[in-house]
Structure formats: C-alpha cells, structure tokens
Design an enzyme around this catalytic site. Structure first.
Site, PDB file in Angstrom:
ATOM      1  CD  GLU A  31       2.767  16.471  -1.064  1.00 20.56           C
ATOM      2  OE1 GLU A  31       1.755  16.838  -0.670  1.00 20.56           O
ATOM      3  OE2 GLU A  31       3.655  16.760  -1.898  1.00 20.56           O
ATOM      4  CD  GLN A  81      -3.506  -4.979   4.252  1.00 17.46           C
ATOM      5  OE1 GLN A  81      -3.227  -3.746   3.876  1.00 17.46           O
ATOM      6  NE2 GLN A  81      -2.910  -5.477   5.147  1.00 17.46           N
ATOM      7  N   GLY A  82      -6.682  -7.634   2.152  1.00 16.01           N
ATOM      8  CA  GLY A  82      -6.666  -9.122   1.996  1.00 16.01           C
ATOM      9  C   GLY A  82      -5.023  -9.487   1.753  1.00 16.01           C
ATOM     10  CE1 TYR A  83      -2.521  -6.327   0.120  1.00 11.44           C
ATOM     11  CE2 TYR A  83      -0.526  -5.385   1.380  1.00 11.44           C
ATOM     12  CZ  TYR A  83      -1.446  -5.388   0.079  1.00 11.44           C
ATOM     13  OH  TYR A  83      -1.038  -4.371  -0.516  1.00 11.44           O
ATOM     14  CB  SER A  84      -1.995 -11.325   7.257  1.00 13.79           C
ATOM     15  OG  SER A  84      -1.266 -10.159   7.398  1.00 13.79           O
TER      16      SER A  84
END
Lengths: 360, 406
Positions: free
Chosen positions: B243, B125-128
C-alpha cells in the site's frame, strides 16, 4: 473516495464517441472545415436529440438537470473528435439565462435552447482582449450600441447573450435590425467568429446577470479545458498511430528512440492533466470556494498543454504534418482557439495568483 | 465524484488525530531526548496502535493490519499535518523488508526484519555496476558456491548508506551458463569483512553519499540467498505491491511546492516579497498546474485501485512527472535565490548567510532524481513501449532481452 467518472458519465462518453465517429468522422470534419460553414444542421439536430444541448438545464424547462461535469464529458468528446459547431457558446448562453434570468426569460428561451430548436451565441469579448466580466465596457440599457469581438457562429443565431459594463448580461435577439455581423477570417474554420456591431439594438437585461456572468465564464473555462484535454489526447493518438505505420530505414519509425521519447513526453504532458478539469467541473457545483481558481487553472494548464502536444504531433508526422491534407491541422488550430477564447493562459494564471493566499 | 472518505473512515481519522494529539510531540522528560530517540519511541507507540508497518506481522515488529488504501491515505495526511515521524525510510525498510516478507524463509524473516524495522540494521544496495546501469541485468559480479558459502568477486557502484550499513542486499551472477535474466541470485551479506573494500565517490555536490564496493573473495553463508538460485531478478522486481508504494507521488510534489512558496514569500525583491511580483506569481501558478495534475492523477489511481480497475498509462507517468516537477521547482528556486545561489549549501556558518543557499541541495538533488531508480530517458522508453505500444528498438542485445522484463 471516488475521483472518477460515474457509470452514467462513462456511458455518455462512449455513446457520444460512437455517435461522433459515425455522424461526424474526420472526413466530415474536413468537409466542414474546407467549406467554412461550421454548422452542420443534421449533426446539430442529432446531438440535440441526444439531449446534449440541455444536459445542464433545469428539467422544468426541458433540460436534464445534470451537472457541469456531464457537460464537460461532452466537451472532451468534441475535442477528441474535433467536432465543429456551436456547442460551447450555446450551452453557456443557456447556463447564463438559467442562472441570471427572470422567470419570464427562462420560460421564454430555455425550452427552445434545451431542444436545440433555438440557438444562442455569446457576445463577450471587446478590443484589447477584454474577455472578463469586470473588463466589459459596452454600456447596458434598453438599447445598446457598440462592438463585440470574436462572436462564435453569429450567423443564424436566434439570440445573443451580451456582456455589458458592470459585468452584467443582456439578451439581444438575432432578428434585431440593430445587429450586424461581420464575419472574420479565422484560423479554426470549425468554429467561425464574427465581429458584432450593435446599433441601438433592443436589450433585455438579465436581472441577476452580474452573478451569472462570472459563473458562466468559469463554466466556459472548464469546458474549454475539457475540449483541450480530449484534443490533446487525440493529437497523441494520431502521432502514435502514424509512428506505428510509417516506415523509414526499413523499420517503423515508432521503433526509433528519439520519436518514442517525444511521444512519451506528449503523454506526460496531457494524460495526468485530465483531473484538472474533472475537479474544476466538480467544484463548480460542489466546492464553490474553489470553483473560480480551479476553473482558471484547468483552462490555463490544459490549453497550453494541448498546444504543446498539437505542435509535437505535427512534428512527429514529418513533412506530411505540415500539409493541409494531414488531419492534425484541425487539432492544432482548435488548440489555438481553446487557448485564446475567453482569455489566454497568462490572463487566467494572473487571476489565480490574485486569488491565492500564498501565506497559507 | 465524491471526495469524502465516508463516516467509518472519518471516525478512523478522528481516532488517529486523538492519538497524535496525545503522543506527538513527546512531552515531559522525553521531550529532551535526541531527535532520533524521540522518533524511535514514537514509532514504537504508533506501531502498537496499528498505524505504522501495517503489512508486517506483529511477531516481526509490525502492526499486522489488513491492507486498506484509504486508512493508509488518512494516516499519511494526518501524520503529515502533525509533522509526526512516519515509517523509517531507506532501502532496509522499503526494499529488504517487503522482499523478505514475500520471498524470505522463516529464519531470514526473524533474523532480519525486526531489527531493520527498529532501525538497528541499516542496509545498502548492491545492484548497479560500472557496466550495468540502465541495462542492470547485464551485471557481472559473480558468486560461486564453495562449501557452505558463497564467494563473491566483482564490483558494485552507487551504493548509498555505505558508511552506516551493516548489511548489503546484492544481485550477483551465480549461474554463468544461464541466460542474462535467469543467471542472477539475490544475496544478503555482511559489509564488515576482509573481502570487501568500500571507496566513497565524491559526487557533484561535493558530498559522498555513494560508494564503490569491491568484492575480492567476500563471503556469505549459503542460506543467505533470498529465493532460489537464478531467481534473483524476479525477487528484486517484486516489491511494488504494498500500500505505501501506491501513492506518495502526489504528496511529494505538493510538499516541495509548499516549500517553494515559503521561499518566494521570504525572499524580497526591491522591497517587495518575490511572491507579489506578477511574473513570479505567474510562474508559480503555472507550476501549480503540474503539481495539481500529479495530485489528481494519484486520486484517479487510488480510486481505480480501490475498485479493482486499471489505471492505464497513469502509473507509468508518476516518476517522471515528479522528476519534472522537482526540476521546475529547482529552476524557479534558483532564480529566486539570486546571488545566494553562489554559495555552497551548508559550508557557510549561519548568521553570515540567509540560509537560502540550502536550496542548492534541492537543485542538485533534482538532477539526481531524474537519474536514480531508472533515468527519465528509461522512463520514456517504458512509457512509449508499455504504455503507448510502440515497437521495441532493435539492438544487438534485444534478442536476449526479449524473454526478460525490465
């Protein structure tokens, strides 16, 4: 899969909320608190007419034949409104007679208790915090002599359910000349307590008292947990309302992150814990093998959390929170009552630990 | 109040049990395969039977079942009891796949979902970013459209699975003139390329699960964008509807609590099991109050979800409730460990130690849990503002933020 209140229980909840908001608003709670009377006859009659006192008693004796969860919904509403008065001991006394009494005892007492015309109190505790049936030492018999502690609303009670040696129960009538109540100086003035001196008082043993006593205790733990849940949520709501009106530094104090976090922590403590008393109440009739443990756990956890939240609510109110004038005091003192009555959290956690098989 | 699932669902439970009895653990020659290969084969069978990847279409490797919260709950319970592998965890199956199902184009779905579900594609993931943590939407890594490619410059941080991931899903500022939340796009990119430099971060445990990722002209094809330009913020926020995301909360706390009980049963104190010490037992029961609260709260949420109702505050309390429980568990575990807590987990050969020191990973991990995915303090802000209705704090950026969602 349905882990929630039923339609009827929600209806009961909302009609009680309306009734209490109208008939016993916090200003009335304050009057009763200041006078130390505890019992408001008009309120008692009103609640009795709603059917609250016999909700859990068999229909053949004038009750509604409902279950502990229904009663717990009532207890939670009382906690939410800090309702003064002899509810807890009255419904528990009725339960003890319904569970442990002879046919004659049941028909003699239950109809009056269900209608609220008669009032019963509980004389259980003895010195050194002996609240639990297995700890009672008062010798039973046709005449009983000794002392019982922390008897709620003793003055004017028509009947006492008395805890006896061997974990059994007996009935002593309020008019017995061998009884003397000694009112105690108490913290929670909405629920006065007395020391009860018994001096050769006539005692009518409940034939199945030894079975009824722990069941009555478990039901009491659930109702105290429910009261604590309602009270805890009320403390949070009061603090949130105050944070939304009080201004300092030119803004509502509720916009300050430090206070937000304190209020969020209160929510984290109290809101998810509601299921504890729901499940314990449900287990009382439907999952008997889990009833004792879940009741003790609910009482220990919720009354501890109620006190945490009540303390935090006082703090969130700042200086005004420390005054007699501030309403939070009713809940803070109620929290102390809920926590200690029928045994403190530590006592009930030890009881749970003894019943747990950790190897599972 | 009714804790039964009803006869139709109990029949489903029975079918699941029979399936598990026949299929897990693997038998015969298959029993000797590596752990990951056994899990992979079992997952394939469980998916064919309709038990895993239920919201993923069959053509993408899922089992395409109608959403059913109770069946999902039964599967969690029964697979848990049989200790059988459930769906792959990680950011690929849990974040990229649902995002692509909702926002991806047909070719993106075909290209990425099946191999991600199978475990062949690993994602990071490349978010922060160093300057964009709790205030994620202030991210500065920029993407420019050059020809039919995106060219990316900037830096990401806290990237897990950096050593295994072939692909990254990243939030990148592509519309510098748009407002904070409207200028971000959701891009997919290959990790193995000259414009990307990965530098592992040594974390508090000594291990390096995280890395910093530097982009210096990294490239990705123009059509590897998910959603439209400037929609990235919304795309990244939209995966909480499935779900599997519903519960879990209660189950996790219970699992950890059971491990703690096993530790307390194993550890001895002056010739007695720690669990028989009244002080320890009382602590455990106090914790049990929190664990059961969390469990019942998840039942209440499940019930209300089934009836299409609202759960009010409760869903906002799940994450911090779990973090708090993990923290209490680690604190009790630490006191149970005694001197074993002096040892580094994993560094000591078995035989010379009790093995209890591996709890130190849980201790450290519980710290991470209160930080990752929105710190506990951010959770408190959300509870106070969205749950309790308190006013937002005035801050220099608050005007800009007012339009966005957190």
């Amino acid at each position: 899969m349905n882990f929630d209140l039923s339609e009827e229980q929600r209806l009961l909840e909302s009609s009680l909320d309306r009734f209490l908001a109208e008939r016993c608003p916090v200003a009335r709670v304050r009057e009763l608190f200041d006078s130390g009377e505890g019992l408001d006859e008009t309120l008692w009659r009103g609640l009795s007419e709603l059917g609250v006192m016999g909700l859990h008693l068999p229909e053949e004796y004038g009750g509604s034949g409902l279950e502990l969860l229904d009663l717990a919904v009532v207890a939670e509403a009382f906690g939410r409104h800090a309702t003064p008065g002899p509810f807890l001991e009255h419904v528990l006394g009725g339960l003890a007679i319904a569970l442990g009494g002879s046919e004659e005892q049941r028909s003699r007492w239950l109809p009056g208790l269900a209608s609220g015309e008669l009032r019963v109190s509980l004389a259980l505790a003895e010195g050194e915090d002996r609240w639990q049936p297995e700890q009672w030492q008062l010798p039973g018999g046709a005449r009983v002599s000794g002392v019982k502690e922390h008897v709620p609303h003793a003055s004017g009670a028509d009947l006492f359910v008395v805890g006896l040696h061997g974990g059994t129960l007996g009935l002593v009538e309020g008019s017995d000349p061998g009884l003397r109540g000694e009112p105690l100086e108490i913290l929670d003035r909405s629920r006065p307590l007395s020391r009860l001196h018994l001096d050769g008082a006539g005692c009518d043993l409940l034939p199945r008292g030894a079975e009824a006593a722990p069941r009555m205790r478990d039901a009491g733990l659930v109702l105290l947990a429910a009261d604590a849940c309602g009270g805890g949520i009320a403390c949070l709501d009061l603090a949130v309302a105050y944070a939304g009106t009080r201004e300092q530094f030119g803004v509502k104090i509720g916009s300050f992150q430090a206070l937000k976090h304190q209020l969020a922590d209160m929510a984290i403590h109290i809101h998810p814990a509601r299921g504890l008393f729901w499940f314990a109440a449900h287990a009382f009739e439907h999952v008997p093998e889990e009833s004792a443990v879940s009741a003790a756990l609910a009482k220990a956890h919720l009354t501890d959390r109620f006190l945490d939240v009540a303390r935090a609510s006082v703090e969130a109110h700042g200086g005004i929170g420390y005054t007699w004038e501030c309403d939070v005091q009713f809940w803070l003192k109620r929290a102390v009552f809920d926590r200690a009555f029928l045994g403190d959290p530590s006592c009930h956690r030890r009881r749970v630990a003894e019943q747990m098989d950790w190897s599972e | 109040m009714d804790f039964s699932f009803g006869s139709e669902y109990e029949a489903f439970r029975e079918t699941v049990r029979v399936f598990l009895g026949e299929n897990w653990p693997l038998r015969g020659e298959e029993a000797d395969l590596s752990e990951s290969e056994r899990a992979r084969r079992f997952r394939r069978r469980a998916t064919e039977a309709g038990y895993l990847y239920r919201n993923i279409p069959r053509r993408f490797g899922g089992s395409e079942q109608p959403p059913d919260l109770l069946e999902a709950q039964i599967l969690r319970e029964e697979f848990g009891r049989a200790r059988a592998p459930m769906e792959l965890t990680g950011q690929g199956p849990q974040m990229v796949v649902p995002t692509l199902l909702e926002w991806g184009t047909e070719w993106q779905q075909e290209r990425f979902i099946p191999k991600t579900v199978e475990g062949d594609y690993v994602w990071c993931q490349g978010y922060s970013e160093p300057g964009a943590g709790s205030d994620l939407a202030s991210l500065q890594t920029r993407g420019e459209r050059v020809g039919d490619e995106w060219v990316i410059h900037g830096q990401k941080i806290w990237t897990t699975h950096w050593n295994r991931a072939q692909y990254m899903f990243a939030l990148v500022r592509t519309e510098p003139d748009a407002s904070k939340h409207e200028g971000i796009s959701y891009l997919l990119l290959e990790m193995d390329q000259p414009g990307i430099d990965v530098r592992p971060l040594k974390q508090i445990t000594g291990a390096s699960e995280f890395a910093e990722v530097f982009f210096d002209g990294a490239r990705t094809p123009a059509d590897w964008i998910v959603g439209e330009r400037g929609q990235g913020w919304r795309v990244s926020r939209s995966l909480l509807k499935h779900e599997r995301n519903m519960l879990g909360s209660g189950a996790r706390a219970q699992g950890l609590f059971r491990s703690l009980i096993r530790l307390a049963t194993r550890v001895e104190r002056q010739g007695h099991k720690a669990v028989d010490d009244p002080m320890v037992a009382e602590k455990l029961v106090e914790l049990m109050g929190y664990v059961r609260s969390q469990q019942y709260s998840s039942y209440i949420q499940l019930t209300r979800e089934l009836q299409g109702g609202e759960s009010g505050l409760l869903p906002l309390l799940n994450k911090i409730g779990n973090s708090n429980i993990a923290q209490q568990i680690s604190s009790i575990a630490l006191s149970l460990l005694g001197s074993d807590s002096l040892l580094a987990p994993g560094a000591n050969p078995r035989g010379t130690t009790s093995g209890n020191e591996k709890w130190m990973n849980q201790f450290m991990g519980s710290l991470g849990e209160s930080i990752a995915g929105g710190t506990s303090n951010i959770q408190r802000n959300i509870i106070a503002e969205r749950g309790l209705g308190l006013p937002r704090q005035e801050s220099p950026a608050s005007k800009d933020e007012a339009g966005g969602e957190r």
